[in-house]
Design an enzyme around this catalytic site. Sequence first.
Site, PDB file in Angstrom:
ATOM      1  N   SER A   3      75.147  49.005  31.895  1.00 22.24           N
ATOM      2  CA  SER A   3      74.641  47.976  30.981  1.00 22.24           C
ATOM      3  C   SER A   3      75.772  47.331  30.190  1.00 22.24           C
ATOM      4  CB  SER A   3      73.586  48.584  30.042  1.00 22.24           C
ATOM      5  OG  SER A   3      74.186  49.523  29.189  1.00 22.24           O
ATOM      6  N   VAL A   5      81.971  52.911  18.066  1.00 13.35           N
ATOM      7  CA  VAL A   5      81.169  53.194  16.878  1.00 13.35           C
ATOM      8  C   VAL A   5      80.379  51.959  16.477  1.00 13.35           C
ATOM      9  CG1 VAL A   5      81.188  53.888  14.453  1.00 13.35           C
ATOM     10  CG2 VAL A   5      82.839  54.887  16.035  1.00 13.35           C
ATOM     11  N   GLY A  65      78.417  49.902  18.011  1.00 11.63           N
ATOM     12  CA  GLY A  65      78.317  48.777  18.946  1.00 11.63           C
ATOM     13  C   GLY A  65      79.090  47.551  18.521  1.00 11.63           C
ATOM     14  N   GLY A  85      61.818  51.686  24.968  1.00 15.01           N
ATOM     15  CA  GLY A  85      63.183  51.734  25.495  1.00 15.01           C
ATOM     16  C   GLY A  85      64.239  52.040  24.449  1.00 15.01           C
ATOM     17  N   LYS A  90      80.371  59.765  16.275  1.00 18.53           N
ATOM     18  CA  LYS A  90      80.795  58.570  15.523  1.00 18.53           C
ATOM     19  C   LYS A  90      81.304  58.956  14.135  1.00 18.53           C
ATOM     20  CE  LYS A  90      77.516  55.793  18.148  1.00 18.53           C
ATOM     21  NZ  LYS A  90      76.082  55.388  18.211  1.00 18.53           N
TER      22      LYS A  90
END
Lengths: 425, 425
Positions: B10, B129, B131, B184, B202
């Site tokens: 992805s 960390v 995104g 999801g 993180k």
Amino acid sequence: MKVAVLGCGSVGSQVVRLLLEQADDLEARTGARVELAGVAVRRIDAPRDVDVPPGLLTTDAAGLVARDDVDLVVEVIGGIEPARALILSALEHGKSVVTANKALLAEDGPTLFEAADKNERDLYYEAAVAGAIPILRPLRESLAGDRVTRVLGIVNGTTNFILDKMDSSGAGFNEALEEAQELGYAEADPTADVEGFDAAAKAAILASLAFHTRVTAADVHREGISEVTAADVASARDMDSVVKLLAIAELRDDAVAVRVHPAMIPRSHPLASVREAYNAVFVESEAAGQLMFYGPGAGGAPTASAVLGDLVTVARNRLAGTRGAGESAYADRRLLPMGETVTRYHVAIDVDDRAGVLAAVATAFADHGVSIQTVRQEGRGADAQLVVVSHAATDAQLSATVAALREMDIVREVTSVMRVEGGEE
Amino acid sequence: MKVAVLGCGSVGSQVVRLLLEQADDLEARTGARVELAGVAVRRIDAPRDVDVPPGLLTTDAAGLVARDDVDLVVEVIGGIEPARALILSALEHGKSVVTANKALLAEDGPTLFEAADKNERDLYYEAAVAGAIPILRPLRESLAGDRVTRVLGIVNGTTNFILDKMDSSGAGFNEALEEAQELGYAEADPTADVEGFDAAAKAAILASLAFHTRVTAADVHREGISEVTAADVASARDMDSVVKLLAIAELRDDAVAVRVHPAMIPRSHPLASVREAYNAVFVESEAAGQLMFYGPGAGGAPTASAVLGDLVTVARNRLAGTRGAGESAYADRRLLPMGETVTRYHVAIDVDDRAGVLAAVATAFADHGVSIQTVRQEGRGADAQLVVVSHAATDAQLSATVAALREMDIVREVTSVMRVEGGEE
């Protein structure tokens, strides 16, 4: 690594304090001892918030920036001159420069960037927008592989404090301004803040970085908050919205629209929860989606934090014999005139209470190609009011609609016109 | 500038898409054409979200990272091996590396940083960390002249979605988890998210950067959210607070405390308004004050945005023949054991409804050196309950207090124990 600091006011004194107190950490982080070479001030004996080591104060700023032993120059005087001349001289003498001067950058940034380029030196200015909030570096670097589509900023703490006060207490503009002045959030002459000049300078800087296009303060459509009434704020509350002074820079058909004006935004929008004198910048980009950067937008220590962050980067670059990315204006996009800018309006109209009023008002909108999203009828008789929120249209269409409404017999008064941002178009 | 991408899931497919679509902008921003050299995948014929140009797909990742014409390597495979071996090989072959691999960095970052140092190459990892949210660069650079004292992060979208759902609907943990799975936001096996492993990785990365000290995932005290009940969330609501899974890294007497656990924070705290699967990192520093960085913490395109931002920086550095700041672990601070960590507890206790109960409970707190901030008595008879919020104390003192409460005759059950963060101590 020797640093000259120009100016020792609220920001300069904190820069000096941090340079002295954090010397060991700064050395570890840059790889060289960072030493204070001198501090240029107007009066040697003025009272100040920091004990500058003896012998370092000078009134000869021009001499200081030209001194051979100085490597880095921090400009925190503010204003156009002598700041511009000193920065240009510093660059010409081979110094790297860190500045917090939003007014100068927004008026004449390209001259400074070209001087930095010609002399192959760094010019960093994170502190010029939104104080301590790291926003320029994320735009320049973190989002360099993405496509920014919109920047919405609350970039002036004074006006945010006033509008927040009006929202929370129902106060009018003048009353909230007085409270801001008493608490030190607004100056005796609040024009630069209240009329949006400060925010417009920051909008120009943000737009330039976000869209790789030169934008100056003169390119920014600017409206302040002195006309915002308690009724506007109450009307926003009825729509579950809040009034904020926004600096907006957005891409529209590959042109750049930049403006500063009060606007209603939904309370669910992340910017709506920015309270008091805090600042925040909300960024929309194609891949990253929605980001927000929040923090204190002014103040000596926060602004000094941003200056010192730049200073460490610039010092590292200098030690490595390199420099950071300079001005990026390659896209050179067209600037969209305000009339072509697409926005939404909230319009409150005192009307005669008789049949057909709503149809007549709706026709006025339709005649100018403006589609209505919601209309609310309030009051009866002498208090009859229509509150209309439009869909997106050009500002020219919307302002022509308002002008037409003002001419209509059934309209007693257009009591409030405000743009609506931060929602669906 | 030739780029090899390892992994085409992805994130990888979005990296490839952006590299192809934004090629002109990337060229303008880096100063060189950035070209895709190859994409390493497990199966050539697997379905994927992007059309990789023919001939660029390969199953030979090891061969790709060693190819002479490759300058930059993007690792978005995830997990420990083969990612580690490939990154080390890339660095040894003189490539600069961008990775989104939080698990690897948190487990064995120093090995990678040392390899980058030895080979004088860049290793960037903003995407590891939170995104798309630029948080590592601000910590490394923007705040490099300041002293960070605390980082509070909502760094796992799955758990934030679940806790937000529990808060807004009153649902229990299992019900909220099922909804997250249906939408999801949670995986079929949600352990890594729900038990805090993802957040702990993180937290280790954030603590290392904020405090210039090596911290690995094994150093992080970790508690997940699977024990959080609807009653805990309701109890938080009674205090005008909300339950969040926090990654916390803070300085305490110059030692570093790092932990992940659910905690109650006041609704007025900026982190409280982080809804659904969004992430945010709240940073407190000496000069800048309070900053917050907000945005999507996961997802292919947002993560790819962060990867591309790093890629532009790394490419610029390579063109300039330089590199960014490497690992900064000079401070080498002591890590504080959880027992010495200072925090506050919210404790709900089912008690016998008789005189002297409150005094006995208060004595149990006092006996362990814990001061009580508020105590609330609720219900009567069989429903009698005390809700105690302590002042700050060490976690050892607080957990000993809870153990003692459990032994008391008048205590029927300690029904909820949760830490309280984000307020005054």
